[in-house]
Each structure stands twice: as structure tokens, then as C-alpha cells.
Design a protein around this motif. Structure first.
Motif, PDB file in Angstrom:
ATOM      1  N   LEU A 122       1.193  -1.424   0.090  1.00  0.00           N
ATOM      2  CA  LEU A 122      -0.085  -0.391   0.058  1.00  0.00           C
ATOM      3  C   LEU A 122       0.832   1.447   0.111  1.00  0.00           C
ATOM      4  N   ARG A 123       1.981   0.780   0.449  1.00  0.00           N
ATOM      5  CA  ARG A 123       2.845   2.126   0.911  1.00  0.00           C
ATOM      6  C   ARG A 123       3.706   2.530  -0.976  1.00  0.00           C
ATOM      7  N   ARG A 124       4.069   1.681  -1.480  1.00  0.00           N
ATOM      8  CA  ARG A 124       4.680   2.003  -2.735  1.00  0.00           C
ATOM      9  C   ARG A 124       3.073   2.597  -3.840  1.00  0.00           C
ATOM     10  N   LEU A 125       2.199   1.383  -3.273  1.00  0.00           N
ATOM     11  CA  LEU A 125       1.213   2.443  -4.041  1.00  0.00           C
ATOM     12  C   LEU A 125       0.812   3.373  -3.805  1.00  0.00           C
ATOM     13  N   ALA A 126       0.939   4.378  -2.673  1.00  0.00           N
ATOM     14  CA  ALA A 126       0.612   5.726  -2.644  1.00  0.00           C
ATOM     15  C   ALA A 126       1.904   7.135  -2.750  1.00  0.00           C
ATOM     16  N   ASP A 127       2.913   5.835  -2.469  1.00  0.00           N
ATOM     17  CA  ASP A 127       4.165   6.781  -2.959  1.00  0.00           C
ATOM     18  C   ASP A 127       4.666   6.905  -4.148  1.00  0.00           C
ATOM     19  N   ARG A 128       3.914   6.372  -5.197  1.00  0.00           N
ATOM     20  CA  ARG A 128       4.267   5.956  -6.904  1.00  0.00           C
ATOM     21  C   ARG A 128       3.737   6.411  -8.121  1.00  0.00           C
ATOM     22  N   ASP A 129       4.156   7.529  -8.952  1.00  0.00           N
ATOM     23  CA  ASP A 129       3.405   8.946  -9.549  1.00  0.00           C
ATOM     24  C   ASP A 129       2.981   7.759 -10.806  1.00  0.00           C
ATOM     25  N   THR A 130       3.609   6.996 -11.375  1.00  0.00           N
ATOM     26  CA  THR A 130       2.263   6.173 -12.236  1.00  0.00           C
ATOM     27  C   THR A 130       1.261   5.552 -12.137  1.00  0.00           C
ATOM     28  N   VAL A 131       0.715   5.144 -10.559  1.00  0.00           N
ATOM     29  CA  VAL A 131       0.542   4.433 -10.539  1.00  0.00           C
ATOM     30  C   VAL A 131      -1.600   5.974 -10.551  1.00  0.00           C
ATOM     31  N   PRO A 132      -2.776   4.824 -10.857  1.00  0.00           N
ATOM     32  CA  PRO A 132      -3.915   5.757 -11.292  1.00  0.00           C
ATOM     33  C   PRO A 132      -3.885   6.929 -10.180  1.00  0.00           C
ATOM     34  N   GLY A 133      -4.660   8.193 -10.236  1.00  0.00           N
ATOM     35  CA  GLY A 133      -4.482   8.816  -8.577  1.00  0.00           C
ATOM     36  C   GLY A 133      -5.490   8.072  -7.763  1.00  0.00           C
ATOM     37  N   VAL A 134      -6.624   7.491  -8.571  1.00  0.00           N
ATOM     38  CA  VAL A 134      -7.731   7.334  -7.601  1.00  0.00           C
ATOM     39  C   VAL A 134      -7.511   5.703  -6.781  1.00  0.00           C
ATOM     40  N   ILE A 135      -6.364   5.159  -7.343  1.00  0.00           N
ATOM     41  CA  ILE A 135      -5.986   4.083  -6.823  1.00  0.00           C
ATOM     42  C   ILE A 135      -4.736   4.623  -5.533  1.00  0.00           C
ATOM     43  N   ARG A 136      -3.998   5.193  -5.331  1.00  0.00           N
ATOM     44  CA  ARG A 136      -2.870   5.688  -4.804  1.00  0.00           C
ATOM     45  C   ARG A 136      -3.477   6.266  -3.431  1.00  0.00           C
ATOM     46  N   GLY A 137      -4.442   7.526  -4.367  1.00  0.00           N
ATOM     47  CA  GLY A 137      -5.369   7.948  -2.905  1.00  0.00           C
ATOM     48  C   GLY A 137      -6.104   7.019  -1.905  1.00  0.00           C
ATOM     49  N   ARG A 138      -6.879   6.003  -2.319  1.00  0.00           N
ATOM     50  CA  ARG A 138      -6.908   4.354  -1.687  1.00  0.00           C
ATOM     51  C   ARG A 138      -6.422   4.030  -0.903  1.00  0.00           C
ATOM     52  N   ALA A 139      -5.156   3.607  -1.567  1.00  0.00           N
ATOM     53  CA  ALA A 139      -4.022   3.255  -0.763  1.00  0.00           C
ATOM     54  C   ALA A 139      -3.690   4.130   0.367  1.00  0.00           C
ATOM     55  N   ALA A 140      -3.495   5.032  -0.052  1.00  0.00           N
ATOM     56  CA  ALA A 140      -3.112   6.625   1.515  1.00  0.00           C
ATOM     57  C   ALA A 140      -4.638   6.072   2.565  1.00  0.00           C
ATOM     58  N   ARG A 141      -5.686   6.580   2.686  1.00  0.00           N
ATOM     59  CA  ARG A 141      -6.864   6.005   3.238  1.00  0.00           C
ATOM     60  C   ARG A 141      -6.480   5.162   3.480  1.00  0.00           C
ATOM     61  N   LEU A 142      -5.909   3.590   3.183  1.00  0.00           N
ATOM     62  CA  LEU A 142      -6.086   2.654   3.686  1.00  0.00           C
ATOM     63  C   LEU A 142      -5.371   2.637   5.401  1.00  0.00           C
ATOM     64  N   LEU A 143      -3.820   2.749   4.306  1.00  0.00           N
ATOM     65  CA  LEU A 143      -3.093   3.304   5.480  1.00  0.00           C
ATOM     66  C   LEU A 143      -2.997   3.963   6.560  1.00  0.00           C
ATOM     67  N   LEU A 144      -3.651   5.302   6.973  1.00  0.00           N
ATOM     68  CA  LEU A 144      -4.466   6.420   7.618  1.00  0.00           C
ATOM     69  C   LEU A 144      -5.847   4.880   8.484  1.00  0.00           C
ATOM     70  N   ASP A 145      -5.919   4.349   7.837  1.00  0.00           N
ATOM     71  CA  ASP A 145      -7.357   3.785   8.910  1.00  0.00           C
ATOM     72  C   ASP A 145      -6.848   2.570   9.344  1.00  0.00           C
ATOM     73  N   GLY A 146      -5.892   2.254   8.973  1.00  0.00           N
ATOM     74  CA  GLY A 146      -5.158   1.369   9.614  1.00  0.00           C
ATOM     75  C   GLY A 146      -3.756   1.542  10.485  1.00  0.00           C
ATOM     76  N   GLY A 147      -3.464   2.468  11.005  1.00  0.00           N
ATOM     77  CA  GLY A 147      -2.921   3.138  11.336  1.00  0.00           C
ATOM     78  C   GLY A 147      -1.105   2.829  11.001  1.00  0.00           C
ATOM     79  N   ARG A 148      -0.931   2.719   9.652  1.00  0.00           N
ATOM     80  CA  ARG A 148       0.271   2.698   9.282  1.00  0.00           C
ATOM     81  C   ARG A 148       0.554   4.184   8.551  1.00  0.00           C
TER      82      ARG A 148
END
Length: 815
Positions: free
Chosen positions: A625-651
């Protein structure tokens, strides 16, 4: 009857014909009764006198080697054939079926193809085709509205009732039939007069229209003539024949035995089995097959059983039904409805008030002109949910008997009306019901359909919708090839499905079904197929689709005390492969592909949380999830969702989330990509609205970015923003609007703005927060640090001493 057999031409499922048939048999007292129906049912006729036999029921004939090829011959209490059968059995008079055997009619249906109509199946039949198809056989012309055409059109399918009603000046054949038959009070005391009149009318129609587009009726009628000849040789001329009125002229026709046998020569034949099965009023009223001729079985049953005051009794029943639905219907309503129905009958020139008049009276008087409560009357009264019963002594496949034993032991009675049940799997009887329903679904016997109930969402609860349909007897016969009991058949069926499955998601869904049904003997074969498909499948999307079903299976396996060790190993292996393949699979996606992958991301994240603890699996998933949130080549909707899952999980802490949002919403990022990131982070039902309500830093970042979007780009990002924020609850949207209107919160220690929204303070008031802790301890069942604690007034020190900040934090976390 000395002049020949007594031909009683009837309309199938006609209560007037049924009453006339009984009167004619009482007057003639024949030595034998012949019924239009499959001769294979002769051995089953004595069961009609059994006390456990309660119509509506149907004769079911199916091909031995292919139970999907089947046909029904339904009979209700108001069917003339049923009345004749019961009359003969009560008096010890021989009774037999004389129509074309089902062995021929089902073979002819197969020769025409499953979708073809089968006139040879006979009147009163309904063909059951492949699973999901219970299309009709061609039925008696007296029972279908097929329209009349020119006499020289050989393929025109004639509706005799429509022709006769048109000749009498009626536009509605049903209304004409009610007036001349159902409301008939007598024909000069002669019980045979109605049949003579109807036979004369049918003779004229057959002379005009020939077979009326029912070419195979000629074959059926040839067989019936042969059967009548054989009965006359055995019993003499004192034989009564109960058949569709359309066939009376053909049975009166003088033909030779040689000519009739020639019509039957060369007919295909197959091996069949026959039994009685329960039927329903709703199935009689279905607009397919034999049910097409009777739209109101509940009304017809009322006509047949009511000795007098038909309208008054009917409207009283309607009033009772509406009162059960909490509608205000009094005796005065019934009286007024009776008067209105009788007045309408006089104005329309009818001898008595019929279904149309009583329905109009119910609508006007009891329903205040509304069709909504009238729909209840139609569904529950005019059609009805009556389900017949068949005695245990009736022939049945072993699987059907095992299902019946299970239904009785689990007190789960099949019913025609749909009903909902809630099962608590901690109770033994409910766990047994769940096993039975899941095993039947595994066998494609859809008696019950699971659904998400409104109560508890715990794994120990299940919600089901149940409705028993007559077609399920065909499904049972078809499933009987897999075993003689529900369990053995489910095991064999699951093994066969596992061997034939080609898709990984199909196998994982099958594994889930097996665990829910507790078919543990089938799991080894399913697990082998699962391991083989998982090893060969490299598509991350398909792996992501398969993993949630396995995770749910493990979850339910724990609830049902099922050994799921092998399943856990496969699921963990799939999760590991997804962790490796997901980041590359998320690059280079278009908008639709990114939306699908975001759904896969959510499903895998939930599944990883359900899987049993493995060596570092959760940490590896968080790294993905961290790699997806930080990678610019990943679509924004996936990067945003990965960041949200990390936030909800305390990561990911709040500062890190704010940093990622600031980067995603910077001026260098195109507005459409920034809007996609917002959709992934706070969109839909993810709780993003409440996140913005409670974290004003994130709200300020979104607000600043949104107000800075150029006018020429705003139109492009508006659909994404609308989709994101429209899914929020109305209260959340209103609160966000109030926060935006108020502006940034004042700095800590300053006076609140006079326009501040009530309930949103400038900081945490520790004294007021401490006051609720004693109540929280009481609710959570935790021990207080000292006795005598009680909440004090707002802003005061709680009794029992001051609470330390660390304790306050723990209590807050507990809530």
C-alpha cells in the motif's frame, strides 16, 4: 347411456364444469370413468383418495435418464378431472387415464428441441425444460387465449372461448364463460344439458377450424379413441369420458381402428417415471403453460366451495385481509361493497356479480380508489398462496424422501408464500437448517436465497428468503443422480463441479459453498482443483477476485468448527502472490481499469484482515500500500485509496496523510488527477466525510485546492467531485458546508468566533471530558480507581478524584 359413451366436455380448472361433472356422474352412474391424462398415472390414481392428498397437486412425469425433460398435469379441487377421480374412487368405479402416454409426449418434445411447444403433451400439462426454463407445453385450446383467425389458415391457433364469446357479443371470453357457466343455476333440471350444448358448439367450431392449429391433437385424439374402444369392450357402453370440450367432436367421429393406429405408428418413445407432487395456486395463475387459462385460482376455488351468497362471502374475506394489513375496513364497508357490486352487475347486464364487479367494488369502497391495497387482495386472495400436499406413500426418488425427513426434523415446512427467516448458528436446530439450505443450493435446488438482513452482521447469523415452487421437484429428480441423501449428493456434486471448473474464482466460490454447507468430504477434491488453478493463474485481477471468497470461507469455517488448514495455506499463498504482482498491475491503467483495480484493492485489504496471522503478511501488505501511495505512475484513485487504507490501519499518521494530500493537490498536478486522488481517499461510503469533519487540516487542503482550480478545468473535474461528495450522508454534507462557511478555526487560547457552529470548540476541555469517564467505566465494565465515582455536573470535578490523562486516553480508546 345405452347409446354410447357419455362424453363430458369440460374446461380444465373450471369450477362450473366441475360442479356439472359431479352432477352428471351422479345422474348417469357410469360403470367406468375415463380421464384425459397420461396412462402412466393409472397406478397412482388410488392415492387421490388418501387423506394426506390435498390439492392442488400435479402428476409429474420425467425421463428416467434426463429428469430435466419433464411435464406436469396439475389438478385443483375445482378441476373437473379431480372431481371425477374422487367420485369414482369413492364409489369403487374403475377410473383410468386415456391421453397420449408421457413416454411419447416427452420424446416428441425432445425431438422438437427443448424450446419447442409440445401439443402432444396434452391439455392440462406444463413442460419443465432445462434448469431455469419451465416453458409451457402446448395446452388445450379451451385454456389459452390464442385468438381466432380465418378458417382456411391451417396453422391458426384457435381460442374456442374467444370465438364463442364473440358470437355472443362479448369482448372478454372470461366474462362470457362466467355468465353462461359459472353463474348457471340450472338447465331445466337436466344435468347433461350443459355438455350437450357445449358439445354442439365445439362440433361447429371443429367443422369450421379443423384442428385449430393444434396438429398433434389428431394423434392424441386417435389414442383416446382407441382407449375408449377398449373400455367399451370391457365395461360396455356405460362409460363416461371427462375431457376437454375441444376433443368431444373428435371422440364422436367414426373412424376405424386401423386408421387410428396408423396415426400412432412410429412415434418416438422414452422411459419415464411418474409421481404426484404438490402444486400451488400461484403456479396455476402463471401466464405460461397450463396456468395461462386461469388468472384467478383463488376466486375459482371460492366459487366452487361457496354454497350460497358468493359475493357476500368473498367481500367479507377481502375485508378481513385488509384489516390484517391494518387498514380501516368495517362491516359498513362490506355492506356498501356488496350493494355496489350487485348494482354494477345490473348495469353491465350480467346475471350475477362476478370477479370484475367485486374487484371494482373493493377498489372503490374498501381501498378508497387506490390500487396499492388492491394489489394485496389480488396477490393473497384472487391468486392466493395455497400449496397442496402429497402423502408419504407416493412414489419419490430417495433424495426427495431424505429432503422430506430433514424438513420434518428441522421443522422447516415448505410453503408457497415467500417468507423470511433469521438463523442463529449457535443454536443446533438453526445450524441444521443452514446446512440443509446451503446443501440444496449446492445441488441447484433453490428453495432458499440468502440475503443481508437488517439485524446483527455477526458470522453466527444468517437471513434467508424461502419459497417452495413446484419446479423444485424437477430439480430434486435431476439432483437424484448424485446420491440418495442430501449429504452424499452434495459431496458428489461438489466434486464434479470442482473437476469441471476452469476459473479460479469459480473454484474459490465452490470452496466457500462447501464450507457453508459443511460438506467436508468434498473439500479434498475442491482443494486440489483450487491449488492447480491458483498455480496456473497469473492474472492479479483474477487472484484478487478469488481471495475474498477464501477469506470468508476461513471466517465461516471458524464459526462452524471446520478444519480449514489446507484452505488457509492456499489463501495465504494467493495473498503473497498478490503482494508481489499488484504494484506492476496498477500502472498504465485507464479510468475504468483503475476503478476496477480500486475495488480489488478494497477486497484484498478486507481479506488480508480476515486471514489467520502469517509470518509478516500484514506488514508486507502495508508495504505494498505504501508503494502504491508513493508511486506517481499509479492512477490517482488507487494512490488515494492506498493512502486512506494506511491511515485507517494506523500505518500512516495524520501528518503523513496531510503531506500526501498536499503533494497530490499541489499546483503542479493536473486537476483531473488531483480529483481522482480525492475520490480514492475520501470518496463513496468510505467514511471520508467524517474524516474531513474531524480533521480540519485535510478539509482546508481540499478547500484550498478546490478554490484554486482554474475555470477551464473545473468542468472536467466536476463529475468526479460530484460522485465523491454526493455519496455522503445529508448530515455530513451539511456539517461540511457549515465548517467551510465558518472558515478556519481560531488559534488555541483565543475567543471562539461568534459565528462558530455549536458543538465545535477550539480545543479539548479536559474537565468536561473527565466527567463522562465514570459512565464509560460502567458501560464497559471496567473497574474504577476508587469507589463512589459518579458523574458530576458539566464543568465540575467528578466525584471520586481527578482522572489521570493516560487513563482518560485509554477510556476514550475503549469507546
Amino acid at each position: 347411456m345405452s347409446g354410447g359413451p357419455l362424453l363430458l366436455g369440460v374446461r380444465h380448472h373450471g369450477p362450473g364444469s366441475a360442479r356439472a361433472t359431479r352432477a352428471a356422474l351422479e345422474a348417469a352412474e357410469p360403470a367406468a370413468v375415463l380421464i384425459e391424462g397420461p396412462p402412466e398415472g393409472d397406478a397412482l390414481l388410488p392415492l387421490a383418495a388418501d387423506e394426506g392428498m390435498r390439492p392442488p397437486v400435479a402428476l409429474l412425469a420425467h425421463v428416467v435418464d434426463d429428469p430435466r425433460r419433464a411435464a406436469f398435469w396439475p389438478l385443483a379441487e375445482f378441476s373437473p378431472e379431480w372431481v371425477a377421480i374422487r367420485w369414482a374412487l369413492a364409489r369403487g368405479v374403475p377410473v383410468r387415464f386415456i391421453d397420449l402416454p408421457a413416454a411419447h409426449s416427452l420424446a416428441l418434445t425432445a425431438a422438437d428441441g427443448d424450446g419447442a411447444a409440445d401439443p402432444s403433451a396434452g391439455p392440462g400439462t406444463e413442460r419443465a425444460g432445462p434448469p431455469g426454463d419451465t416453458g409451457p407445453a402446448d395446452t388445450d385450446p379451451m385454456d389459452r387465449d390464442q385468438g381466432a383467425g380465418p378458417a382456411d389458415a391451417a396453422d391458426v391457433r384457435v381460442d374456442p372461448l374467444a370465438v364463442l364469446a364473440g358470437a355472443a357479443g362479448y369482448e372478454d371470453p372470461e366474462r362470457w364463460w362466467e355468465d353462461v357457466v359459472e353463474h348457471r343455476t340450472g338447465h331445466g333440471g337436466d344435468p347433461l344439458a350443459p355438455f350437450a350444448a357445449l358439445g354442439e358448439a365445439m362440433t361447429a367450431l371443429r367443422a369450421e377450424y379443423g384442428h385449430g392449429g393444434h396438429e398433434r391433437d389428431l394423434v392424441r385424439e386417435a389414442h383416446m379413441r382407441l382407449k375408449v374402444r377398449a373400455a367399451r369392450k370391457e365395461f360396455g357402453d356405460a362409460v363416461a369420458v371427462v375431457c376437454g370440450a375441444w376433443h368431444v367432436p373428435a371422440l364422436q367421429e367414426r373412424t376405424t381402428v386401423t386408421a387410428d393406429r396408423a396415426l400412432l405408428k412410429g412415434l418416438p418413445k422414452t422411459r419415464t417415471e411418474t409421481t404426484w407432487v404438490p402444486w400451488t395456486h400461484r403456479r396455476l395463475a402463471r401466464h405460461s403453460g397450463y396456468g395461462a387459462g386461469i388468472d384467478s385460482p383463488g376466486w375459482y376455488a371460492h366459487l366452487f366451495h361457496s354454497p350460497d351468497r358468493v359475493v357476500e362471502r368473498w367481500l367479507t374475506r377481502a375485508a378481513g385481509l385488509l384489516r390484517e394489513a391494518d387498514l380501516m375496513v368495517s362491516s359498513a364497508h362490506v355492506i356498501e361493497a356488496v350493494r355496489l357490486a350487485e348494482t354494477l352487475a345490473v348495469m353491465r347486464g350480467r346475471p350475477l356479480a362476478g370477479l370484475h364487479e367485486t374487484t371494482d367494488a373493493i377498489r372503490a369502497v374498501m381501498c378508497d380508489g387506490s390500487d396499492v391495497p388492491l394489489a394485496l387482495v389480488h396477490d393473497r386472495l384472487i391468486v392466493g398462496d395455497v400449496l397442496g400436499e402429497v402423502p408419504d406413500s407416493a412414489p419419490a426418488v430417495p433424495l426427495q424422501r431424505d429432503i422430506g425427513r430433514a424438513q420434518r426434523s428441522l421443522r422447516l415446512k415448505p410453503e408457497a408464500a415467500e417468507r423470511e427467516i433469521e438463523l442463529d448458528l449457535r443454536k443446533e436446530i438453526d445450524a441444521g437448517r443452514s446446512r440443509l439450505l446451503h446443501r440444496l443450493r449446492l445441488l441447484s435446488i433453490g428453495w432458499g436465497e440468502p440475503f443481508r438482513g437488517r439485524g446483527s452482521t455477526g458470522t453466527f447469523r444468517e437471513s434467508w428468503r424461502l419459497r417452495w415452487e413446484p419446479e423444485l421437484h424437477v430439480r430434486v429428480a435431476e439432483a437424484g443422480v448424485w446420491g440418495t441423501t442430501v449429504l452424499t449428493a452434495a459431496v458428489a456434486r461438489a466434486g464434479s463441479r470442482a473437476a469441471a471448473a476452469t476459473d479460479l474464482a469459480e473454484v474459490t466460490a465452490l470452496a466457500e459453498e462447501c464450507l457453508l454447507a459443511e460438506v467436508t468430504d468434498a473439500l479434498p477434491a475442491v482443494m486440489r482443483a483450487l491449488a492447480e488453478r491458483a498455480a496456473l493463474d497469473t492474472d492479479v485481477g483474477r487472484l484478487a477476485e478469488a481471495l475474498p471468497a477464501l477469506a470468508r470461507s476461513l471466517r465461516y469455517g471458524d464459526v462452524r468448527d471446520t478444519d480449514t488448514t489446507a484452505l488457509a495455506e492456499v489463501a495465504t499463498g494467493l495473498a503473497e502472490r498478490i503482494c508481489v504482482g499488484l504494484p506492476p498491475a496498477c500502472t498504465g491503467l485507464d479510468a475504468d481499469g483503475a476503478a476496477r483495480m480500486r475495488d480489488h484493492l478494497d477486497a484484498v485489504h478486507t481479506a488480508v484482515g480476515l486471514l489467520p496471522p502469517a509470518d509478516g503478511l500484514e506488514d508486507r501488505w502495508a508495504a505494498v500500500l505504501r508503494r502504491l501511495a508513493d508511486r506517481d505512475t499509479v492512477p490517482g484513485v488507487i494512490r488515494g485509496r492506498a493512502a486512506r487504507l494506511l491511515l485507517d490501519g494506523g500505518r500512516l499518521d495524520e501528518d503523513g496523510a496531510a503531506r500526501l494530500m498536499g503533494l497530490a493537490l499541489s499546483a503542479a498536478v493536473p486537476p483531473d488527477r488531483a480529483a481522482a486522488w480525492i475520490e480514492g481517499f475520501i470518496g463513496g461510503a468510505s467514511g471520508g466525510g467524517m474524516l474531513l469533519v474531524h480533521d480540519e487540516r485535510l478539509l482546508a487542503l481540499v478547500d484550498t485546492w478546490l478554490t484554486g482550480v482554474p475555470a477551464e478545468a473545473f468542468t472536467d473535474v466536476l463529475p468526479l467531485l460530484r460522485r465523491t461528495f454526493s455519496a455522503y450522508e445529508p448530515g455530513v454534507r451539511r456539517t461540511l458546508g457549515e465548517l467551510i462557511r465558518r472558515g478556519p478555526a481560531p488559534a488555541s487560547g483565543s475567543r471562539p468566533s461568534p459565528t462558530a457552529v455549536p458543538g465545535f470548540g477550539t480545543g479539548l476541555d479536559h474537565r468536561r471530558a473527565d466527567a463522562v469517564l465514570p459512565v464509560l467505566r460502567l458501560l464497559l465494565g471496567t473497574a474504577a480507581p476508587s469507589t463512589g465515582t459518579a458523574p458530576g455536573p458539566a464543568g465540575s470535578e467528578p466525584r471520586g478524584g481527578t482522572v489521570r490523562p493516560a487513563e482518560r486516553d485509554r477510556a476514550g480508546a475503549g469507546t
